[in-house]
Design an enzyme around this catalytic site. Structure first.
Site, PDB file in Angstrom:
ATOM      1  N   ASP A   9      40.349  46.407  47.208  1.00 36.69           N
ATOM      2  CA  ASP A   9      39.733  47.735  47.364  1.00 36.69           C
ATOM      3  C   ASP A   9      38.745  47.701  48.529  1.00 36.69           C
ATOM      4  O   ASP A   9      39.110  47.971  49.670  1.00 36.69           O
ATOM      5  CB  ASP A   9      39.068  48.124  46.031  1.00 36.69           C
ATOM      6  N   ASP A  30      45.939  38.572  43.545  1.00 41.02           N
ATOM      7  CA  ASP A  30      45.165  39.536  42.774  1.00 41.02           C
ATOM      8  C   ASP A  30      45.989  40.825  42.694  1.00 41.02           C
ATOM      9  O   ASP A  30      46.942  40.989  43.455  1.00 41.02           O
ATOM     10  CB  ASP A  30      43.806  39.795  43.450  1.00 41.02           C
ATOM     11  N   ASP A  31      45.617  41.698  41.767  1.00 38.00           N
ATOM     12  CA  ASP A  31      46.391  42.928  41.626  1.00 38.00           C
ATOM     13  C   ASP A  31      46.206  43.864  42.813  1.00 38.00           C
ATOM     14  O   ASP A  31      47.126  44.512  43.267  1.00 38.00           O
ATOM     15  CB  ASP A  31      46.085  43.643  40.301  1.00 38.00           C
TER      16      ASP A  31
HETATM   17  P1  5GP Z   1      37.145  44.803  45.829  1.00 36.16           P
HETATM   18  O1  5GP Z   1      36.307  43.569  45.709  1.00 36.16           O
HETATM   19  O2  5GP Z   1      38.248  44.670  46.846  1.00 36.16           O
HETATM   20  O3  5GP Z   1      36.305  46.025  46.080  1.00 36.16           O
HETATM   21  O4  5GP Z   1      37.784  45.096  44.420  1.00 36.16           O
HETATM   22  C1  5GP Z   1      38.552  44.164  43.796  1.00 36.16           C
HETATM   23  C2  5GP Z   1      38.534  44.300  42.290  1.00 36.16           C
HETATM   24  O5  5GP Z   1      37.886  45.507  41.815  1.00 36.16           O
HETATM   25  C3  5GP Z   1      39.946  44.374  41.786  1.00 36.16           C
HETATM   26  O6  5GP Z   1      40.470  43.081  41.569  1.00 36.16           O
HETATM   27  C4  5GP Z   1      39.794  45.167  40.512  1.00 36.16           C
HETATM   28  O7  5GP Z   1      39.421  44.322  39.461  1.00 36.16           O
HETATM   29  C5  5GP Z   1      38.663  46.123  40.794  1.00 36.16           C
HETATM   30  N1  5GP Z   1      39.157  47.419  41.287  1.00 36.16           N
HETATM   31  C6  5GP Z   1      38.843  47.994  42.463  1.00 36.16           C
HETATM   32  N2  5GP Z   1      39.499  49.154  42.635  1.00 36.16           N
HETATM   33  C7  5GP Z   1      40.256  49.337  41.532  1.00 36.16           C
HETATM   34  C8  5GP Z   1      41.195  50.352  41.111  1.00 36.16           C
HETATM   35  O8  5GP Z   1      41.488  51.339  41.794  1.00 36.16           O
HETATM   36  N3  5GP Z   1      41.782  50.179  39.892  1.00 36.16           N
HETATM   37  C9  5GP Z   1      41.520  49.112  39.101  1.00 36.16           C
HETATM   38  N4  5GP Z   1      42.165  49.030  37.925  1.00 36.16           N
HETATM   39  N5  5GP Z   1      40.656  48.114  39.462  1.00 36.16           N
HETATM   40  C10 5GP Z   1      40.035  48.233  40.664  1.00 36.16           C
END
Ligand code: 5GP
Length: 155
Positions: free
Chosen positions: A93, A89-90
């Protein structure tokens, strides 16, 4: 989220190549699983660098529901436990997506290019740290007005 961190195509390419350098060679992998949509671009770069041709996707949509985040798996991958697969994944967060990925593919290696502190313990490997209160702007989400128009061919 207070700050913004702008990532250029070149910076992203470099960071993802760095991630590729840290992985086992191609013959050690059954394939790559991209977490859509953020994992699509890094999956392409990793596949090229590691000479991997089998690329699958796991399609996850995330939406806010009464101030609670809900993840919905729209499409799984063909593997049952992820053994031998590199899941990409990119970024990570909060780690919510990472948790879901780990449950789906307990035997896979899960990597991201960027990681915020809350989620970084949930990935096996990542390249660059980003502060928790920062929003990462990827080049594919930005407007194109910073790119010069393609020159028209001479008549
Ligand atoms: P998590 O589940 O770890 O909170 O977030 C994962 C997903 O949320 C990432 O794959 C992305 O799609 C989105 N996301 C969370 N933080 C960011 C950010 O700072 N920038 C971008 N572009 N996407 C984010």
């Amino acid at each position: 989220t207070n700050k913004e961190f702008f990532v250029s195509w070149e910076e992203f390419h470099r960071a993802t190549r760095e991630l590729a350098l840290r992985q086992l060679p191609a013959d050690q992998w059954k394939g790559i699983i991209a977490v859509t949509r953020g994992g699509l671009v890094p999956a392409g770069i990793l596949a090229r660098e590691l000479n991997i041709r089998y690329i699958d996707t796991v399609c996850i949509s995330s939406y806010d529901h009464d101030s609670q985040r809900e993840l919905k798996v729209l499409k799984g991958a063909e593997t049952s436990d992820g053994e031998g697969f590199l899941v990409v994944d990119d970024l990570v967060d909060t780690g919510e997506t990472a948790k879901a990925i780990r449950e789906m593919f307990p035997k896979a290696k899960f990597v991201t290019v960027y990681a915020k502190p809350q989620g970084s313990p949930l990935v096996d490997e990542y390249v660059a740290d980003v502060e928790q209160d920062t929003w990462i702007q990827f080049p594919w989400d930005m407007q194109l007005n910073y790119i010069a128009p393609i020159a028209e061919s001479e008549a």
